[in-house]
Every structure is written in C-alpha cells, then in structure tokens.
Design a protein around this motif. Sequence first.
Motif, PDB file in Angstrom:
ATOM      1  N   ILE A 193      22.390 -22.684 -21.747  1.00 21.10           N
ATOM      2  CA  ILE A 193      21.655 -23.410 -22.776  1.00 21.10           C
ATOM      3  C   ILE A 193      20.149 -23.271 -22.545  1.00 21.10           C
ATOM      4  O   ILE A 193      19.372 -23.071 -23.489  1.00 21.10           O
ATOM      5  CB  ILE A 193      22.086 -24.884 -22.792  1.00 21.10           C
ATOM      6  N   ALA A 194      19.722 -23.348 -21.283  1.00 23.96           N
ATOM      7  CA  ALA A 194      18.302 -23.173 -20.966  1.00 23.96           C
ATOM      8  C   ALA A 194      17.837 -21.770 -21.334  1.00 23.96           C
ATOM      9  O   ALA A 194      16.725 -21.584 -21.858  1.00 23.96           O
ATOM     10  CB  ALA A 194      18.055 -23.453 -19.489  1.00 23.96           C
ATOM     11  N   GLY A 195      18.685 -20.770 -21.060  1.00 21.56           N
ATOM     12  CA  GLY A 195      18.349 -19.404 -21.439  1.00 21.56           C
ATOM     13  C   GLY A 195      18.220 -19.257 -22.943  1.00 21.56           C
ATOM     14  O   GLY A 195      17.314 -18.581 -23.449  1.00 21.56           O
ATOM     15  N   MET A 196      19.137 -19.908 -23.673  1.00 22.47           N
ATOM     16  CA  MET A 196      19.062 -19.886 -25.132  1.00 22.47           C
ATOM     17  C   MET A 196      17.769 -20.540 -25.606  1.00 22.47           C
ATOM     18  O   MET A 196      17.102 -20.034 -26.527  1.00 22.47           O
ATOM     19  CB  MET A 196      20.275 -20.593 -25.738  1.00 22.47           C
ATOM     20  N   GLY A 197      17.399 -21.640 -24.984  1.00 17.71           N
ATOM     21  CA  GLY A 197      16.163 -22.315 -25.353  1.00 17.71           C
ATOM     22  C   GLY A 197      14.944 -21.426 -25.156  1.00 17.71           C
ATOM     23  O   GLY A 197      14.038 -21.389 -26.004  1.00 17.71           O
ATOM     24  N   LYS A 198      14.909 -20.696 -24.053  1.00 20.73           N
ATOM     25  CA  LYS A 198      13.789 -19.783 -23.809  1.00 20.73           C
ATOM     26  C   LYS A 198      13.770 -18.661 -24.837  1.00 20.73           C
ATOM     27  O   LYS A 198      12.691 -18.253 -25.307  1.00 20.73           O
ATOM     28  CB  LYS A 198      13.895 -19.208 -22.393  1.00 20.73           C
ATOM     29  N   ALA A 199      14.951 -18.169 -25.221  1.00 22.32           N
ATOM     30  CA  ALA A 199      15.030 -17.125 -26.246  1.00 22.32           C
ATOM     31  C   ALA A 199      14.518 -17.650 -27.583  1.00 22.32           C
ATOM     32  O   ALA A 199      13.805 -16.941 -28.311  1.00 22.32           O
ATOM     33  CB  ALA A 199      16.472 -16.627 -26.380  1.00 22.32           C
ATOM     34  N   VAL A 200      14.853 -18.893 -27.904  1.00 24.29           N
ATOM     35  CA  VAL A 200      14.400 -19.486 -29.161  1.00 24.29           C
ATOM     36  C   VAL A 200      12.890 -19.691 -29.144  1.00 24.29           C
ATOM     37  O   VAL A 200      12.210 -19.490 -30.163  1.00 24.29           O
ATOM     38  CB  VAL A 200      15.127 -20.822 -29.429  1.00 24.29           C
ATOM     39  N   GLU A 201      12.338 -20.066 -28.002  1.00 25.86           N
ATOM     40  CA  GLU A 201      10.890 -20.252 -27.897  1.00 25.86           C
ATOM     41  C   GLU A 201      10.123 -18.987 -28.253  1.00 25.86           C
ATOM     42  O   GLU A 201       8.998 -19.048 -28.750  1.00 25.86           O
ATOM     43  CB  GLU A 201      10.518 -20.687 -26.479  1.00 25.86           C
ATOM     44  N   ILE A 256      24.777 -40.030 -13.708  1.00 31.27           N
ATOM     45  CA  ILE A 256      23.737 -41.034 -13.916  1.00 31.27           C
ATOM     46  C   ILE A 256      22.693 -41.046 -12.799  1.00 31.27           C
ATOM     47  O   ILE A 256      21.675 -41.729 -12.914  1.00 31.27           O
ATOM     48  CB  ILE A 256      24.355 -42.446 -14.038  1.00 31.27           C
ATOM     49  N   HIS A 257      22.913 -40.283 -11.717  1.00 33.23           N
ATOM     50  CA  HIS A 257      21.914 -40.246 -10.650  1.00 33.23           C
ATOM     51  C   HIS A 257      20.756 -39.331 -11.038  1.00 33.23           C
ATOM     52  O   HIS A 257      20.769 -38.685 -12.101  1.00 33.23           O
ATOM     53  CB  HIS A 257      22.542 -39.792  -9.328  1.00 33.23           C
ATOM     54  N   GLY A 258      19.754 -39.266 -10.175  1.00 30.72           N
ATOM     55  CA  GLY A 258      18.535 -38.533 -10.486  1.00 30.72           C
ATOM     56  C   GLY A 258      18.743 -37.063 -10.790  1.00 30.72           C
ATOM     57  O   GLY A 258      18.112 -36.514 -11.711  1.00 30.72           O
ATOM     58  N   VAL A 259      19.623 -36.407 -10.035  1.00 26.19           N
ATOM     59  CA  VAL A 259      19.877 -34.983 -10.264  1.00 26.19           C
ATOM     60  C   VAL A 259      20.506 -34.776 -11.641  1.00 26.19           C
ATOM     61  O   VAL A 259      20.162 -33.849 -12.369  1.00 26.19           O
ATOM     62  CB  VAL A 259      20.795 -34.410  -9.159  1.00 26.19           C
ATOM     63  N   GLY A 260      21.425 -35.683 -12.005  1.00 25.05           N
ATOM     64  CA  GLY A 260      22.054 -35.600 -13.318  1.00 25.05           C
ATOM     65  C   GLY A 260      21.074 -35.904 -14.436  1.00 25.05           C
ATOM     66  O   GLY A 260      21.091 -35.253 -15.486  1.00 25.05           O
ATOM     67  N   ARG A 261      20.212 -36.893 -14.203  1.00 28.17           N
ATOM     68  CA  ARG A 261      19.227 -37.240 -15.236  1.00 28.17           C
ATOM     69  C   ARG A 261      18.263 -36.088 -15.496  1.00 28.17           C
ATOM     70  O   ARG A 261      17.861 -35.843 -16.631  1.00 28.17           O
ATOM     71  CB  ARG A 261      18.465 -38.512 -14.841  1.00 28.17           C
ATOM     72  N   GLU A 262      17.893 -35.375 -14.435  1.00 22.28           N
ATOM     73  CA  GLU A 262      17.003 -34.232 -14.597  1.00 22.28           C
ATOM     74  C   GLU A 262      17.686 -33.130 -15.418  1.00 22.28           C
ATOM     75  O   GLU A 262      17.062 -32.500 -16.288  1.00 22.28           O
ATOM     76  CB  GLU A 262      16.597 -33.677 -13.226  1.00 22.28           C
ATOM     77  N   ALA A 263      18.965 -32.913 -15.166  1.00 22.10           N
ATOM     78  CA  ALA A 263      19.726 -31.933 -15.951  1.00 22.10           C
ATOM     79  C   ALA A 263      19.812 -32.368 -17.414  1.00 22.10           C
ATOM     80  O   ALA A 263      19.702 -31.548 -18.329  1.00 22.10           O
ATOM     81  CB  ALA A 263      21.126 -31.763 -15.358  1.00 22.10           C
ATOM     82  N   HIS A 264      20.001 -33.676 -17.627  1.00 19.48           N
ATOM     83  CA  HIS A 264      20.088 -34.197 -18.995  1.00 19.48           C
ATOM     84  C   HIS A 264      18.760 -34.017 -19.724  1.00 19.48           C
ATOM     85  O   HIS A 264      18.748 -33.677 -20.916  1.00 19.48           O
ATOM     86  CB  HIS A 264      20.466 -35.673 -18.957  1.00 19.48           C
ATOM     87  N   ARG A 265      17.660 -34.226 -19.026  1.00 20.42           N
ATOM     88  CA  ARG A 265      16.347 -34.031 -19.648  1.00 20.42           C
ATOM     89  C   ARG A 265      16.157 -32.574 -20.084  1.00 20.42           C
ATOM     90  O   ARG A 265      15.611 -32.315 -21.166  1.00 20.42           O
ATOM     91  CB  ARG A 265      15.239 -34.452 -18.683  1.00 20.42           C
ATOM     92  N   LYS A 266      16.614 -31.666 -19.249  1.00 24.62           N
ATOM     93  CA  LYS A 266      16.518 -30.247 -19.594  1.00 24.62           C
ATOM     94  C   LYS A 266      17.355 -29.937 -20.825  1.00 24.62           C
ATOM     95  O   LYS A 266      16.923 -29.220 -21.737  1.00 24.62           O
ATOM     96  CB  LYS A 266      16.985 -29.385 -18.418  1.00 24.62           C
TER      97      LYS A 266
END
Length: 381
Positions: free
Chosen positions: A243-251, A36-46
């Motif tokens: 998951i981020a890599g998959m997202g870039k591949a889908v883009e 729930i801290h900022g670092v975690g929230r940034e990961a959740h946004r990604k």
Amino acid sequence: MKYIYLDHAATTPMHPDVINEMTEVMTTNYGNPSSIHGVGREAHRKLEAVRQIIAESLHAAPHEIIFTSGGTESDNTAIIETALRMKDKGKHLITTAVEHPAVLEPMKYLETMGFDVTYLPVDSSGRVTIEAFEEALNEETILVSIMYGNNETGQLMPIKEIGELLKEHQAVFHTDAVQAYGSEEIDLQKIGIDFLSASAHKINGPKGVGFLYKREGIRLLPFMHGGEQEEKRRAGTENLAGIAGMGKAVERLSTEAKLQQKKKNQQFQLLILKQLTEAEIAYQLNGSQEQKLSHILNLWFKGVPNDLLLMHLDLNHVAVSTGSACTAGTVEPSHVLEAMYGEGHPAVNESIRISFGYENTEEEIAKFMDILIQTVKRLTE
C-alpha cells in the motif's frame, strides 16, 4: 541484450522511488495497523496517509477508498456484491463486450445465478455509443459496469455521459479504471461514478495491491469476511508495504507529470505511424486516434499472424503483446477486436498491442521500429 519493453498495459516496472519506499516500510514500519500499541499506531498512520493521497488524486474522501489486492478483487467486489445486494430491485446488469475478464467473468458467474446481463456492442472505433446504452437501460437494471479506457485499444468510454443518464436511476455505476487511472485526470466530483477499480502495478507500483473507490452512501456487502479491517468492508491484515508503494506511485501522478507523459506517448505514436507509412507497410490502426489513452497503440499488420510476429520480436528482445490472454504458449483471439470487427475477421489474429511507459526513450522507439519494419517485411515476402 536489454529488452525494449513496450508492454506497459500488461504491467509496469516499479519505479525506484516505490522500491525505496517499500524497503523503508518493510524495514522500519512492520506493525499491524490494527494493533493498539505504538508500533501498530505508526503503521495505521502510514495506512491512512496513503488513503489520503489516493483520495486526493480522485477528488474523493479518504473513507471512500478501500484497499484491495488489485483490480480483479476490486471489480469482483463491486459487481458481485452489488448484484446480490440489489437483486430484490431487479436482475438486469449492463456491461460491454470489450471489458477485461475481471469484469466479464463475474458477469458470467452472475448469469448462472439467474441475472440477465446485456453486453453492449461497440462501434468500429471500439467505443460504446450512448444510443446503445439508452436502449439497453430499463427499470430492472441494478448495475452498470463499463470500463473507463480499454486495455487493448486504449479507447475511452463515454463515462461522464453515462453517469448523467444514471443520475435519477436506481442502477449503481461501476467503472474499471485500471488502465486509465495512471494517465487520465479523473474528478469524481464531476462524474457520477459509484465504484471505481484501480491497480498499483499499472502505475509503476507493486503487484498484488490496488483499491476500490466506493461513493459515500452506497452500501457494499463485504467480499471477504474475517476481521474488521477497512471499516469492516474488506477483512485481512493490510499489505502495508504494498500500500505504501502504491501511495508513492500515486504521488508521482501529478497533473503535470501526466500531461508530460501523454505528450511523450503521443510523439511515440506519431513516430511509429509515420515510419510504418514511409516504409509502405500494410497496416491499420485498430480504433481511433481520438478519445483514447495515449500509452496504448493497437495495430493490424495485414497478412502477418500475430503469434509469429510476437515470436520474432521476442527473439530480437522486444516485448509487445496481442492484448489478449496467452495460455500455455498459445495466443487466443482478441475478444475486443472480435467485438469491433466480428469473428473470423483477419485483424483479430493479425494485430499487436504496443504500450509505453515513463522509461521508454526515442532511441528505443527508433530501434524498435527498425526491428519491426524488417520483421514485417520478412514475414510478408
């Protein structure tokens, strides 16, 4: 000597943009998406940004996308958990004889638990017919799992037509779209699919990550238990970099990009068939040129054992496959070609699968054809 890699149906090399994206995430976005801290929230946004990208690619809603470890987990989850959830409504399941093992093995497992599975035959082109499906469907059917496109021959299945037949039926409809997702335009608003499986490493993304689409309103028992990730549908800390890599591949998979790659693949196929014919090679196309995935070409070289052909091509730094499982250095007969031709047919052990990717060039195909024609002629002398 650089390999001519023509086995993209097995796996694809990661695109440089994917590697860069994953490196960036591993370097700067190391938080746990559940924190729930900022670092975690940034990961959740990604995490949620990628979910949105994938959902848009299928015309689905973000909450209908569940991140998994790949196609096998997605298939197992959809098939096994649906069967167990709906067993009080019937114990009949329908699939095809040409599915990937990630579907066939869960079906066999469910048979040991008392479920009745119909393995639909295919016609000479490798496709399931609507007539065969209608004959198999009954009041006890609770699950239908039919692949979108075959991983060995590339033949597309009549998914939309089957979805129409299931509109007023209790059966849940799952499709393994691992081979098709990267090349076909799939609009889930227009076809009646309840579950769809996909894997990142087939679309120039990383291995070990994929997703399962679950239509809103369809219940799903969790396949993995533990934390409350993925809305309690799949426990375990998410593989954010993957998951981020998959997202870039889908883009990268825009409608225009898919169309351009499809045209390129079709040109490769025509060039190969033309040169084989001109060289008077005894060959036959397995399947049909119609209604198929453009990146897969399955060919029967008459009188040439495929294990011997693969070995000679490998020695010449060419990577293709039989499309079947290779275990301990041996090539097993293709269950897909057996379903098409029957057990013992020469094509089963004399066929290879050639599959293209974005990095292949005409120069590579021309060089490959020189090697292939020379090799086949030598092996048939």
